[in-house]
Scaffold this motif. Structure first.
Motif, PDB file in Angstrom:
ATOM      1  N   PHE A  98     -41.056  16.695 104.921  1.00 55.94           N
ATOM      2  CA  PHE A  98     -40.239  15.681 104.682  1.00 55.94           C
ATOM      3  C   PHE A  98     -40.571  14.421 105.644  1.00 55.94           C
ATOM      4  N   TRP A  99     -40.822  15.007 107.092  1.00 54.57           N
ATOM      5  CA  TRP A  99     -41.370  13.878 107.965  1.00 54.57           C
ATOM      6  C   TRP A  99     -42.885  13.483 107.492  1.00 54.57           C
ATOM      7  N   GLU A 100     -43.788  14.122 107.196  1.00 59.23           N
ATOM      8  CA  GLU A 100     -45.031  13.694 106.657  1.00 59.23           C
ATOM      9  C   GLU A 100     -44.739  12.574 105.590  1.00 59.23           C
ATOM     10  N   TRP A 101     -43.852  12.725 104.703  1.00 59.32           N
ATOM     11  CA  TRP A 101     -43.722  11.832 103.741  1.00 59.32           C
ATOM     12  C   TRP A 101     -42.855  10.405 104.141  1.00 59.32           C
ATOM     13  N   ILE A 102     -42.262  10.722 105.429  1.00 57.39           N
ATOM     14  CA  ILE A 102     -41.886   9.200 106.032  1.00 57.39           C
ATOM     15  C   ILE A 102     -42.829   8.597 106.674  1.00 57.39           C
ATOM     16  N   MET A 103     -43.923   9.562 107.311  1.00 58.84           N
ATOM     17  CA  MET A 103     -45.136   8.881 107.915  1.00 58.84           C
ATOM     18  C   MET A 103     -46.012   8.344 107.151  1.00 58.84           C
ATOM     19  N   LYS A 104     -45.867   8.876 105.822  1.00 51.83           N
ATOM     20  CA  LYS A 104     -46.807   8.079 104.851  1.00 51.83           C
ATOM     21  C   LYS A 104     -46.348   6.721 104.389  1.00 51.83           C
ATOM     22  N   PHE A 105     -44.696   6.653 104.180  1.00 53.05           N
ATOM     23  CA  PHE A 105     -44.118   5.421 103.988  1.00 53.05           C
ATOM     24  C   PHE A 105     -44.455   4.479 105.459  1.00 53.05           C
ATOM     25  N   ARG A 107     -47.151   4.569 107.325  1.00 56.20           N
ATOM     26  CA  ARG A 107     -48.298   3.707 107.214  1.00 56.20           C
ATOM     27  C   ARG A 107     -48.347   2.813 106.089  1.00 56.20           C
ATOM     28  N   GLU A 108     -47.804   2.759 105.178  1.00 61.27           N
ATOM     29  CA  GLU A 108     -48.058   1.825 104.205  1.00 61.27           C
ATOM     30  C   GLU A 108     -47.240   0.519 104.614  1.00 61.27           C
ATOM     31  N   ASN A 109     -46.307   0.879 105.534  1.00 62.03           N
ATOM     32  CA  ASN A 109     -45.442  -0.357 105.794  1.00 62.03           C
ATOM     33  C   ASN A 109     -45.193  -0.460 107.499  1.00 62.03           C
ATOM     34  N   GLU A 110     -46.509  -0.388 108.054  1.00 60.25           N
ATOM     35  CA  GLU A 110     -46.382  -0.413 109.654  1.00 60.25           C
ATOM     36  C   GLU A 110     -46.183  -1.643 110.229  1.00 60.25           C
ATOM     37  N   ASP A 111     -46.293  -2.901 109.716  1.00 59.09           N
ATOM     38  CA  ASP A 111     -46.086  -4.274 110.226  1.00 59.09           C
ATOM     39  C   ASP A 111     -44.508  -4.324 110.115  1.00 59.09           C
ATOM     40  N   SER A 112     -43.803  -3.456 109.426  1.00 58.30           N
ATOM     41  CA  SER A 112     -42.416  -3.830 109.197  1.00 58.30           C
ATOM     42  C   SER A 112     -41.539  -2.645 110.066  1.00 58.30           C
ATOM     43  N   ILE A 113     -42.140  -1.824 110.667  1.00 59.97           N
ATOM     44  CA  ILE A 113     -41.537  -0.708 111.193  1.00 59.97           C
ATOM     45  C   ILE A 113     -41.921  -0.725 112.634  1.00 59.97           C
ATOM     46  N   SER A 114     -40.871  -0.911 113.503  1.00 59.71           N
ATOM     47  CA  SER A 114     -41.123  -0.730 115.117  1.00 59.71           C
ATOM     48  C   SER A 114     -41.107   0.547 115.264  1.00 59.71           C
ATOM     49  N   LEU A 115     -41.391   0.879 116.695  1.00 63.00           N
ATOM     50  CA  LEU A 115     -41.170   2.276 117.322  1.00 63.00           C
ATOM     51  C   LEU A 115     -39.621   2.517 117.584  1.00 63.00           C
ATOM     52  N   GLU A 116     -38.913   1.606 117.835  1.00 61.17           N
ATOM     53  CA  GLU A 116     -37.682   2.065 117.966  1.00 61.17           C
ATOM     54  C   GLU A 116     -36.976   2.468 116.411  1.00 61.17           C
ATOM     55  N   VAL A 117     -37.252   1.598 115.562  1.00 61.15           N
ATOM     56  CA  VAL A 117     -36.921   2.121 114.141  1.00 61.15           C
ATOM     57  C   VAL A 117     -37.268   3.553 113.754  1.00 61.15           C
ATOM     58  N   LEU A 118     -38.656   3.728 113.866  1.00 61.69           N
ATOM     59  CA  LEU A 118     -39.121   5.064 113.978  1.00 61.69           C
ATOM     60  C   LEU A 118     -38.383   6.208 114.698  1.00 61.69           C
ATOM     61  N   GLY A 119     -38.437   6.000 115.801  1.00 61.35           N
ATOM     62  CA  GLY A 119     -37.530   6.801 116.557  1.00 61.35           C
ATOM     63  C   GLY A 119     -36.022   7.051 116.108  1.00 61.35           C
ATOM     64  N   GLU A 120     -35.294   5.952 115.634  1.00 63.61           N
ATOM     65  CA  GLU A 120     -34.121   6.360 115.274  1.00 63.61           C
ATOM     66  C   GLU A 120     -34.140   7.115 113.745  1.00 63.61           C
ATOM     67  N   TRP A 121     -35.226   6.868 113.067  1.00 63.69           N
ATOM     68  CA  TRP A 121     -35.218   7.751 111.640  1.00 63.69           C
ATOM     69  C   TRP A 121     -35.650   9.194 112.174  1.00 63.69           C
ATOM     70  N   SER A 122     -36.500   9.501 113.120  1.00 62.30           N
ATOM     71  CA  SER A 122     -36.763  10.556 113.587  1.00 62.30           C
ATOM     72  C   SER A 122     -35.414  11.507 114.034  1.00 62.30           C
ATOM     73  N   ARG A 123     -34.630  10.781 115.093  1.00 63.29           N
ATOM     74  CA  ARG A 123     -33.267  11.286 115.327  1.00 63.29           C
ATOM     75  C   ARG A 123     -32.381  11.724 114.257  1.00 63.29           C
ATOM     76  N   LYS A 124     -32.339  10.928 113.184  1.00 70.81           N
ATOM     77  CA  LYS A 124     -31.589  11.152 111.945  1.00 70.81           C
ATOM     78  C   LYS A 124     -32.031  12.159 111.064  1.00 70.81           C
ATOM     79  N   VAL A 125     -33.313  12.417 111.012  1.00 70.39           N
ATOM     80  CA  VAL A 125     -33.780  13.566 110.196  1.00 70.39           C
ATOM     81  C   VAL A 125     -33.634  14.728 110.856  1.00 70.39           C
TER      82      VAL A 125
END
Length: 277
Positions: A98-105, A107-125
């Motif tokens: 599941f996390w690999e698919w999130i990372m695929k997303f 990579r496709e939208n890296e300009d719109s996703i900050s490290l803070e947002v990614l960290g929050e997604w990781s916490r939620k998952v």
């Protein structure tokens, strides 16, 4: 929040692919899934698709409820004897997928996703998967406990099977070795069953019991005393010499208990007495 909605939509668009990957992981690692004729691939596909639909909601809401899904799947897994550790390992493996698919997303939208947002997604998952595993384990254990209790009840009934042989007369044939635990089960079961059958006389046949220690002999004597308090007469048949010796050494007084060498001797006498009374 727009990017979170996009992530949710991305997961839903790839729901079938994610679900099929999950099923392949299950089938590759565990034979229990392949061996079950009831737990079909189509059924698991639907379960996995539903899970993905639910989990995709964690990115746009803090009130996602996994309870109903966890209970439904846990009950089915427990009733089909699929080991708990296999399901828990599947959750662990799928968390990675599941996390690999999130990372695929990402990579496709890296300009719109900050490290803070990614960290929050990781916490939620991670929080979500931990919560589902906890719920699943609770529901699985509830089913397992209920089945164990049912099996113990069956064992108790088989350990002390009271057989009605005549109106208000029953026979309790005991077979095999009797330890302290089984003696306790016999006491509980015989009292309950005798009351349920409205017996006035219970014949306890010990001809199938090879040996009995002092503690067990005392437990059985307590059964006789308890039955007497309920107004139920007791006759003991088939006492082996070794058991009689144990009773004497223990000081158990059989003077107020009718005894016979064989059940075949006792039954006609008791039935006749019952008919005359």
């Amino acid at each position: 929040m727009a990017i979170e909605h996009d992530l949710q939509e991305f997961i839903l668009q790839n729901n079938d692919t994610l679900s099929n990957e999950w099923i392949k992981l299950q089938e590759q690692k565990f034979t229990a899934y392949n061996a079950s004729t009831e737990d079909t691939s189509s059924e698991r596909l639907e379960q996995n698709r539903t899970f993905n639909q639910i989990i995709s909601g964690i990115f746009v809401s803090d009130n996602v409820n996994f309870s109903a899904w966890s209970e439904q799947v846990a009950v089915k897994r427990a009733n089909r004897n699929i080991p708990l550790h296999e399901t828990l390992e599947n959750f662990k493996n799928y968390r990675v997928v599941f996390w690999e698919w999130i990372m695929k997303f990402v990579r496709e939208n890296e300009d719109s996703i900050s490290l803070e947002v990614l960290g929050e997604w990781s916490r939620k998952v991670n929080s979500c998967f931990d919560h589902v595993i906890e719920l699943f384990t609770i529901y699985f254990q509830q089913v397992s406990d209920a089945r164990l209790q049912s099996q113990q009840q069956m064992i108790m009934e088989l350990s002390a099977p009271i057989i009605p042989v005549y109106s208000k007369i029953g026979v309790l044939p005991l077979v095999g070795e009797i330890d302290t635990y089984r003696a306790q089960m016999i006491k509980e079961s015989s009292l309950d069953k005798s009351t349920e059958l409205k017996l006035e006389h219970l014949i306890i046949d010990l001809s199938g019991v090879p040996i009995m220690d002092t503690m067990v002999a005392n437990e059985l004597f307590q059964v006789v005393r308890a039955l007497a308090l309920l107004g139920i007469q007791t006759t003991v048949t088939g006492i082996r010499p070794e058991i009689a010796q144990t009773a004497v050494q223990l000081g158990i007084d059989f003077s107020n208990i009718s005894t016979y060498a064989h059940l075949s001797q006792a039954l006609p006498v008791i039935v006749n007495e019952h008919e005359l009374s």
